[in-house]
Design a protein around this motif. Structure first.
Motif, short mmCIF file in Angstrom:
data_model
loop_
_atom_site.label_atom_id
_atom_site.label_comp_id
_atom_site.label_asym_id
_atom_site.label_seq_id
_atom_site.Cartn_x
_atom_site.Cartn_y
_atom_site.Cartn_z
N MET A 1 0.86 -1.18 0.00
CA MET A 1 0.00 0.00 0.00
C MET A 1 0.90 1.24 0.00
O MET A 1 1.88 1.30 0.73
CB MET A 1 -0.90 -0.03 1.24
N SER A 2 0.56 2.23 -0.81
CA SER A 2 1.35 3.46 -0.88
C SER A 2 1.21 4.25 0.41
O SER A 2 0.26 4.07 1.17
CB SER A 2 0.89 4.31 -2.07
N ASP A 3 2.19 5.14 0.65
CA ASP A 3 2.15 5.99 1.84
C ASP A 3 0.87 6.81 1.86
O ASP A 3 0.22 6.94 2.90
CB ASP A 3 3.38 6.90 1.87
N GLN A 4 0.49 7.34 0.71
CA GLN A 4 -0.72 8.16 0.62
C GLN A 4 -1.96 7.34 0.97
O GLN A 4 -2.84 7.81 1.69
CB GLN A 4 -0.84 8.75 -0.79
N ALA A 5 -2.03 6.11 0.48
CA ALA A 5 -3.17 5.24 0.79
C ALA A 5 -3.18 4.85 2.27
O ALA A 5 -4.24 4.79 2.90
CB ALA A 5 -3.13 3.99 -0.09
N THR A 6 -2.01 4.60 2.84
CA THR A 6 -1.92 4.27 4.27
C THR A 6 -2.40 5.43 5.12
O THR A 6 -3.18 5.25 6.06
CB THR A 6 -0.46 3.91 4.65
N VAL A 7 -1.95 6.64 4.79
CA VAL A 7 -2.38 7.83 5.54
C VAL A 7 -3.88 8.01 5.42
O VAL A 7 -4.57 8.26 6.42
CB VAL A 7 -1.61 9.08 5.06
N ARG B 1 -6.20 5.76 4.83
CA ARG B 1 -6.86 4.71 5.62
C ARG B 1 -6.80 5.03 7.11
O ARG B 1 -7.79 4.90 7.83
CB ARG B 1 -6.20 3.37 5.34
N ASN B 2 -5.63 5.47 7.58
CA ASN B 2 -5.48 5.77 9.01
C ASN B 2 -6.27 7.00 9.43
O ASN B 2 -6.83 7.04 10.52
CB ASN B 2 -4.00 5.91 9.36
N LEU B 3 -6.33 8.02 8.57
CA LEU B 3 -7.14 9.19 8.90
C LEU B 3 -8.63 8.83 8.99
O LEU B 3 -9.34 9.33 9.86
CB LEU B 3 -6.93 10.31 7.87
N GLU B 4 -9.09 7.93 8.12
CA GLU B 4 -10.49 7.49 8.20
C GLU B 4 -10.72 6.67 9.46
O GLU B 4 -11.75 6.84 10.13
CB GLU B 4 -10.87 6.69 6.96
N ALA B 5 -9.79 5.81 9.83
CA ALA B 5 -9.91 5.05 11.07
C ALA B 5 -9.90 5.98 12.28
O ALA B 5 -10.64 5.77 13.24
CB ALA B 5 -8.78 4.03 11.18
N GLY C 1 3.15 7.89 6.63
CA GLY C 1 3.27 6.48 6.98
C GLY C 1 2.18 6.06 7.96
O GLY C 1 1.01 6.28 7.71
N ASP C 2 2.60 5.50 9.09
CA ASP C 2 1.64 5.00 10.08
C ASP C 2 1.27 6.03 11.14
O ASP C 2 0.62 5.69 12.14
CB ASP C 2 2.21 3.75 10.76
N VAL C 3 1.67 7.29 10.95
CA VAL C 3 1.39 8.33 11.95
C VAL C 3 0.46 9.37 11.35
O VAL C 3 0.66 9.83 10.23
CB VAL C 3 2.70 9.00 12.43
N PHE D 1 -0.35 4.12 14.11
CA PHE D 1 -1.19 2.95 13.82
C PHE D 1 -0.36 1.70 13.57
O PHE D 1 0.76 1.77 13.06
CB PHE D 1 -2.04 3.23 12.56
N GLU D 2 -0.93 0.57 13.95
CA GLU D 2 -0.41 -0.75 13.61
C GLU D 2 -1.59 -1.57 13.11
O GLU D 2 -2.58 -1.72 13.84
CB GLU D 2 0.20 -1.46 14.82
N ASN D 3 -1.51 -2.04 11.89
CA ASN D 3 -2.57 -2.87 11.31
C ASN D 3 -3.96 -2.24 11.44
O ASN D 3 -4.93 -2.90 11.79
CB ASN D 3 -2.55 -4.26 11.95
N GLY D 4 -4.04 -0.93 11.18
CA GLY D 4 -5.32 -0.24 11.17
C GLY D 4 -5.86 0.16 12.53
O GLY D 4 -6.96 0.69 12.63
N LYS D 5 -5.09 -0.06 13.60
CA LYS D 5 -5.53 0.32 14.95
C LYS D 5 -4.49 1.23 15.58
O LYS D 5 -3.30 1.15 15.28
CB LYS D 5 -5.72 -0.92 15.83
#
Length: 155
Positions: free
Chosen positions: A1-7, A9-13, A87-89, A128-132
């Motif tokens: 997953m791209s950095d943009q897609a990860t961010v 997804r995490n912003l939506e979560a 990334g994950d932040v 985030f780790e694995n969407g959480k």
């Protein structure tokens, strides 16, 4: 997953987590890893674990029964002042507002209800780790909160 897609997804979560927070829904717990670490003002030691974090939030909801992260949109989602991530932040600013209508533990002292309405700016940095959410750093002005409640400076 791209950095943009990860961010994204995490912003939506993150938004879903805050929607759950505003609704006092148990989904709030599930938005965090079991061993989440939460750093917040006024505490030298972080809160460890999603159950302990839930208990802290229950105490806050008891002290401010109408508290919300917002402003709240029509679907119950908070509107953020700033949101960004890498990334994950992710990081977001919002306004937390509510009426102090229950006992509040502030600086180790129980503050009886004042009936005062407060608004403070909140900044959350979440990893985030694995969407959480695995780790959170919460930033808000405890001194301003104490002043707004009329308990600072102390007697």
């Amino acid at each position: 997953m791209s950095d943009q897609a990860t961010v994204a997804r995490n912003l939506e979560a993150f938004r879903e987590r805050d929607r759950s927070w505003n609704a006092r829904a148990k989904d709030f717990i599930d938005a965090h890893t079991v061993d989440v670490v939460v750093h917040r003002p006024g505490s030298r030691e972080p809160t460890r674990g999603n159950r302990a974090h839930w208990e802290e939030m229950e105490a806050l909801w008891d002290a401010f029964t109408d508290v919300t992260i917002g402003p709240v949109g029509p679907d119950g989602s908070p509107r953020y002042g700033t949101q960004f991530g890498s990334g994950d932040v992710v990081c977001a600013t919002s306004v937390v507002s509510g009426t102090h209508d229950g006992e509040l533990n502030l600086f180790g002292k129980l503050i009886p209800p004042t009936g005062r309405r407060v608004e403070i700016t909140l900044c959350t940095v979440a990893r985030f780790e694995n969407g959480k959410i695995a780790e959170e750093h919460l930033f808000y002005d405890l001194m301003l909160l104490a002043k707004d409640l009329g308990v600072w400076p102390p007697d």
